[in-house]
Write a protein that holds these residues in place. Structure first.
Motif, PDB file in Angstrom:
ATOM      1  N   GLY F  67       0.821  -1.214   0.000  1.00 28.88           N
ATOM      2  CA  GLY F  67       0.000   0.000   0.000  1.00 28.88           C
ATOM      3  C   GLY F  67       0.853   1.263   0.000  1.00 28.88           C
ATOM      4  N   GLU F  68       1.916   1.259   0.818  1.00 25.08           N
ATOM      5  CA  GLU F  68       2.799   2.438   0.858  1.00 25.08           C
ATOM      6  C   GLU F  68       3.447   2.708  -0.491  1.00 25.08           C
ATOM      7  N   ARG F  69       3.951   1.636  -1.090  1.00 21.20           N
ATOM      8  CA  ARG F  69       4.633   1.777  -2.380  1.00 21.20           C
ATOM      9  C   ARG F  69       3.656   2.259  -3.453  1.00 21.20           C
ATOM     10  N   LEU F  70       2.472   1.643  -3.481  1.00 17.42           N
ATOM     11  CA  LEU F  70       1.470   2.048  -4.478  1.00 17.42           C
ATOM     12  C   LEU F  70       1.074   3.505  -4.293  1.00 17.42           C
ATOM     13  N   ALA F  71       0.881   3.919  -3.036  1.00 19.16           N
ATOM     14  CA  ALA F  71       0.449   5.295  -2.773  1.00 19.16           C
ATOM     15  C   ALA F  71       1.516   6.292  -3.239  1.00 19.16           C
ATOM     16  N   GLN F  72       2.786   5.938  -3.008  1.00 23.25           N
ATOM     17  CA  GLN F  72       3.879   6.831  -3.403  1.00 23.25           C
ATOM     18  C   GLN F  72       3.947   6.966  -4.922  1.00 23.25           C
ATOM     19  N   ARG F  73       3.957   5.839  -5.613  1.00 19.82           N
ATOM     20  CA  ARG F  73       3.999   5.882  -7.077  1.00 19.82           C
ATOM     21  C   ARG F  73       2.768   6.574  -7.646  1.00 19.82           C
ATOM     22  N   PHE F  74       1.621   6.313  -7.027  1.00 21.40           N
ATOM     23  CA  PHE F  74       0.373   6.919  -7.493  1.00 21.40           C
ATOM     24  C   PHE F  74       0.474   8.436  -7.430  1.00 21.40           C
ATOM     25  N   GLN F  75       0.983   8.940  -6.308  1.00 19.18           N
ATOM     26  CA  GLN F  75       1.090  10.397  -6.170  1.00 19.18           C
ATOM     27  C   GLN F  75       2.037  10.987  -7.206  1.00 19.18           C
ATOM     28  N   GLU F  76       3.159  10.299  -7.425  1.00 16.60           N
ATOM     29  CA  GLU F  76       4.095  10.777  -8.443  1.00 16.60           C
ATOM     30  C   GLU F  76       3.446  10.811  -9.829  1.00 16.60           C
ATOM     31  N   GLU F  77       2.833   9.712 -10.209  1.00 18.26           N
ATOM     32  CA  GLU F  77       2.191   9.650 -11.532  1.00 18.26           C
ATOM     33  C   GLU F  77       1.077  10.693 -11.650  1.00 18.26           C
TER      34      GLU F  77
END
Lengths: 92, 93, 92, 93, 92, 93
Positions: F67-77
């Motif tokens: 979840g942490e990794r997805l949230a970080q990448r999601f925000q960047e994208e």
């Protein structure tokens, strides 16, 4: 979409402005929820030998996010094109 | 059900429009998710392969056509049920 | 269900009438959403060789809609019967 | 949590009734969907076969009984947790 | 969580109290819905030879409910611990 | 979108907080459900086996990190998309 209404349109009320901001949030939340469930199923297998993401899983998640955004945009473009060609062209 | 007066109809209308917008977004998200799940399986790179992109475009087309066909049949069947319910009674209503 | 309350019941308020109409809409929307996801899974396979529905898929969707309505009605009748026999019969 | 006064309780009651209605509809839809998925697989005709209809009736019965059993056990366990929470503390509350 | 606000906090309004009670209800409803769909999939197979739950299915459901509560609590405890160690410890 | 004045921002803020609370609960429920489905399969007793408990703890850890990794990448994208939309236009907005 204000071009649809022209400049004579009255100012939006507070309730309308808040609803629009809320809807913006909901669209992004929906996108995140779908992406999150899809990518975690695609990249994280159901065996849990270790508590950490390994290198392969991490990279898979990163690429899955990038691809999901890409797909979302491509699908959006396609739906708009189809809708536009239906309205303008009159078929065939 | 009791008939709605004009101001009640306007309020209902406004709520329905918000729901319709939400329904549209859900349909869009469903297509994105289904076509992603069915077409994307190569995570050796972050860009879509041409094979995936082809699959994706055909999938979107097919899902849209599926939706149109289902909506049409649904409306017909629903109208049938309503007509029957006028005479007999529709369970669950 | 007005028979439950008799004729002495006060007129429904505007909010109640709108809520009832909304609920009617939600029931139909719920039915459509369930039918739609179920029938598209049953009739449209996950390979996309062509962008069009072929004959077999189209006919399958048509029949699936008819069957889904049928099932919905039969299940509704059965649940009502079971509830009625529980209330009336007293069981043993 | 603070205690509710009578008028607050009435408002809460009204909201709960709407939710209960919605929960009932969801349960009904869940059974329709699950039993359709498990019992219906023949699309060579638009009418239910007698085999499908038999499966459907048994499925509804079984799902209703499953729901009753789950609800009963759930209430018991939930009451247990509440009792423990009074002494110790229930994570997530 | 009143300790976060201290004793100087004003009384909650009616709307706040009703919202809190509603949220309590929603948490329990959510737990029930998840448990219900998970346990019925785990314990009730998709063939319907008989309309009744057999002994094995019934016992499986009972144990599944107990285990689901257990899991819910254990997961809650773990998430709280992790959050606490992140806030307090400063990592490593 | 039109800018919000301070009182509109406060109202939006309050609604967002309720949604954030709901989103947190959904995340928690998703983890419980996914880890239960993936780790629990022995119903010969009502207590968790040590094997199940080990699986569960590793699963929770892994899902949180996912979840942490997805949230970080999601925000960047998402930030990328926003930037592009400023120049070009983001379909679906």
């Amino acid at each position: 979409m204000s071009f649809l209404f022209g400049s004579g349109r009255p100012q939006p009320t507070s309730a309308e402005k808040i609803a629009a901001a809320e809807q913006e949030y909901e669209m992004i939340a929906e996108l995140y929820n779908r992406l999150s469930s899809t990518c975690s199923k695609k990249c994280v297998p159901a065996e849990y030998r270790e508590p950490d993401l390994n290198k392969g899983e991490s990279v898979c998640l990163d690429r899955c996010v990038a691809k999901f955004f890409d797909v979302q945009i491509k699908v959006g473009e396609k739906i708009q094109q189809d809708a536009a060609s239906k309205m303008g062209g009159g078929g065939f | 059900m009791e008939a709605l007066n004009p101001s009640e109809q306007r309020e209902l209308q406004a709520r329905m429009e918000r729901k319709t917008m939400k329904d549209f977004l859900t349909t869009y998200s469903n297509i994105v998710q289904r076509c992603f799940e069915d077409c994307i399986s190569d995570f050796s790179s972050k860009s879509l392969t041409s094979r995936e992109e082809g699959c994706l475009m055909r999938c979107v087309d097919k899902q849209l056509k599926t939706g149109e066909r289902l909506a049409q049949r649904f409306q017909e069947e629903n109208a049938n049920q309503m007509a029957k319910a006028g005479q007999g009674g529709f369970p669950g209503r």
